[in-house]
Design an enzyme around this catalytic site. Structure first.
Site, mmCIF file in Angstrom:
data_model
loop_
_atom_site.group_PDB
_atom_site.id
_atom_site.type_symbol
_atom_site.label_atom_id
_atom_site.label_comp_id
_atom_site.label_asym_id
_atom_site.label_seq_id
_atom_site.Cartn_x
_atom_site.Cartn_y
_atom_site.Cartn_z
ATOM 1 N N GLY A 38 7.986 20.421 27.656
ATOM 2 C CA GLY A 38 7.680 19.905 26.324
ATOM 3 C C GLY A 38 6.713 18.743 26.328
ATOM 4 C CG ASP A 76 3.775 18.866 20.391
ATOM 5 O OD1 ASP A 76 4.795 18.210 20.120
ATOM 6 O OD2 ASP A 76 3.730 19.684 21.320
ATOM 7 C CE LYS A 124 0.325 13.167 5.501
ATOM 8 N NZ LYS A 124 1.429 12.181 5.587
ATOM 9 N N GLY A 176 11.516 4.240 -3.220
ATOM 10 C CA GLY A 176 10.466 4.671 -4.140
ATOM 11 C C GLY A 176 10.356 6.175 -4.252
ATOM 12 C CE1 TYR A 191 8.012 12.697 10.152
ATOM 13 C CE2 TYR A 191 7.368 13.447 7.962
ATOM 14 C CZ TYR A 191 7.586 12.424 8.861
ATOM 15 O OH TYR A 191 7.370 11.124 8.473
#
Length: 304
Positions: A65, A86, A166, A217, A283
């Site tokens: 990994g 990654d 985003k 928020g 994530y």
């Protein structure tokens, strides 16, 4: 002749009398009959075989990994669209083919971000960015399966993101590359023998309340529940359009369709938004491990 007939009838009567009225032989004192109370039992369900699931114990980092940079260990001609980002030392991006469909494998574990030790692990793909003109947008489509999500035992800390909208904004505040709406999968545990197993996932939208907002928020809104390993369609479109109530204004929208159900949302302070973009993969995992699978991914960018 008559003697023979009488003999036959006598023999026949002995045979009839030796049998009970239900034609079953009489059991002696040292014999017994076994009776199955459930002659046709329902078969026990077989455990689901998920060929590309990691099971059992694991270590935070593995040699397979490790990656030198955030983009160094993607597969050539990866089936999933976008550029790999990654930030986990648990696993690199891999693929599996099941029933003719090739899936991108995104596995992360708690504490496995060696690049930025104060930030959450992730293995995501970034996609091209659209500008803020009216009519500009980005659109991502794909199918996902969730096998495992982060779990700490504290609801506010549980779950892993599978995708996010985003976009930067004017006026400062918050992250330099802020998230607008994140799609969060929180684990649902089974009952009885499955009490320790993640059997389903509640999908939430974690939305900003103001530009530059994070933590308090944001609002977290439940959208729907999906079962473990259930193939679920996902569409996310983020862009700018004219405000139908005032042509001098615009709307910055973030519209998702998950498993055929629409979840539309307008982003606050649209005039401050300067771009639209999308990321997907796996994530955040504040405890345990997350395992997300993506297939049939596409991306469209339209700029005016």
């Amino acid at each position: 002749m008559k003697r023979m007939t009488v003999g036959v009838m006598f023999l026949f009567s002995i045979i009839v009398l030796s049998c009970s009225t239900d034609d079953k032989p009489t059991l002696s004192d040292d014999e017994f009959e076994l009776v199955d109370p459930n002659p046709n039992p329902e078969p026990e369900p077989e455990p689901e075989d998920i060929p590309d699931e990691d099971t059992g114990t694991y270590t935070t980092c593995n040699s397979e990994g490790e990656n030198a940079t955030r983009t160094s260990n993607d597969l050539p001609d990866a089936v999933n669209v976008g550029t790999i980002d990654d930030r986990t030392c648990y696993a690199n991006y891999k693929e599996s083919t099941i029933d003719g469909t090739t899936w991108g494998i995104y596995n992360i574990t708690d504490g496995s971000n060696k690049f930025e030790t104060t930030l959450q692990p992730r293995m995501e793909r970034s996609l091209p960015i659209a500008n803020s003109n009216v009519g500009s947008f980005v659109k991502f489509t794909g199918d996902f399966r969730i096998l495992e999500a982060g779990y700490t035992g504290t609801s506010s800390q549980d779950g892993s993101y599978i995708a996010q909208a985003k976009g930067k904004h004017t006026g400062g505040g918050g992250s330099a590359d802020p998230a607008i709406c994140l799609y969060l999968a929180k684990p649902v545990f089974g009952e009885g023998a499955d009490a320790e197993k993640q059997v389903a996932f509640d999908i939430y939208a974690e939305r900003i309340l103001e530009r530059g907002g994070s933590g308090s928020g944001r609002e977290v809104v439940l959208l729907k529940r999906v079962n473990k390993n259930e193939i679920t369609s996902f569409v996310l479109e983020v862009g700018f359009k004219e405000d139908p109530s005032d042509s001098s204004k615009k709307i910055h929208y973030c519209n998702a369709i998950i498993g055929g159900e629409a979840f539309n949302w307008n982003i606050p302070d649209p005039d401050r938004g300067t771009q639209s973009k999308i990321r997907y993969g796996a994530y955040r995992v504040k405890g345990g491990r997350a395992q997300i699978r993506w297939a049939n991914t596409t991306h469209e960018k339209v700029e005016i």
